[in-house]
Write an enzyme that holds these catalytic residues in place. Structure first.
Site, short mmCIF file in Angstrom:
data_model
loop_
_atom_site.label_atom_id
_atom_site.label_comp_id
_atom_site.label_asym_id
_atom_site.label_seq_id
_atom_site.Cartn_x
_atom_site.Cartn_y
_atom_site.Cartn_z
N CYS A 15 -0.13 5.41 0.88
CA CYS A 15 -1.22 6.32 1.55
C CYS A 15 -0.65 7.59 1.42
O CYS A 15 0.49 7.95 2.22
CB CYS A 15 -1.65 5.67 2.74
SG CYS A 15 -3.11 6.54 3.52
N ARG A 64 0.99 -1.30 0.12
CA ARG A 64 0.10 -0.09 0.00
C ARG A 64 1.01 1.12 -0.16
O ARG A 64 1.87 1.34 0.37
CB ARG A 64 -0.84 -0.12 1.22
CG ARG A 64 -1.94 1.36 1.39
CD ARG A 64 -2.67 1.22 2.66
NE ARG A 64 -2.12 1.91 3.52
CZ ARG A 64 -2.77 2.17 4.61
NH1 ARG A 64 -3.97 1.77 4.95
NH2 ARG A 64 -2.45 2.94 5.68
#
Length: 126
Positions: free
Chosen positions: A105, A103
């Site tokens: 972010c 991920r």
């Protein structure tokens, strides 16, 4: 290899010149989802938690339309309007992405329609 386009009424329609998602070989590339109700096109929720829940419903609808689920996701990119929402966003996110995909972010200056979050995914198909 021909591309396969995913288009489901259970996720918001594209609001620009792009697709909800595209399958290339055995990989699903999904456009970022924001907290829009797919039936009305209206923003759902005013808090980061409410908006993240709707984003996850929209992500889930696209995954389902492609024959996948959250456990098949290998990479997400998450956009927040305010990094102060990071912990609250993570609480909702973690309930869906239990397989812990890779991920990124980041906080961004603005998101479409002034929403608080957006999530895009890359998914390995079976």
């Amino acid at each position: 290899m021909a591309l396969k386009y995913i288009n489901t009424p259970d996720a918001p329609a594209a609001i620009g010149p792009y697709s909800q998602a595209i399958i290339h070989n055995d990989t699903l590339f999904a456009s970022g989802q924001i907290p829009l109700d797919p039936k009305t096109g209206e923003i759902v929720g005013t808090t980061i938690e409410e908006q993240t829940e709707q984003v996850m419903k929209n992500v889930g609808a696209i995954l389902k339309a492609a024959g996948a689920d959250f456990n098949d996701v290998v990479k997400t990119t998450c956009f927040l309007a305010d990094m102060k929402d990071f912990a609250a966003f993570n609480q909702v996110y973690a309930a869906y992405f239990t397989g812990k995909p890779a991920r990124s972010c980041v906080a961004v200056k603005d998101l479409p329609k002034g929403v608080l979050c957006e999530v895009e995914t890359i998914t390995a198909l079976k």
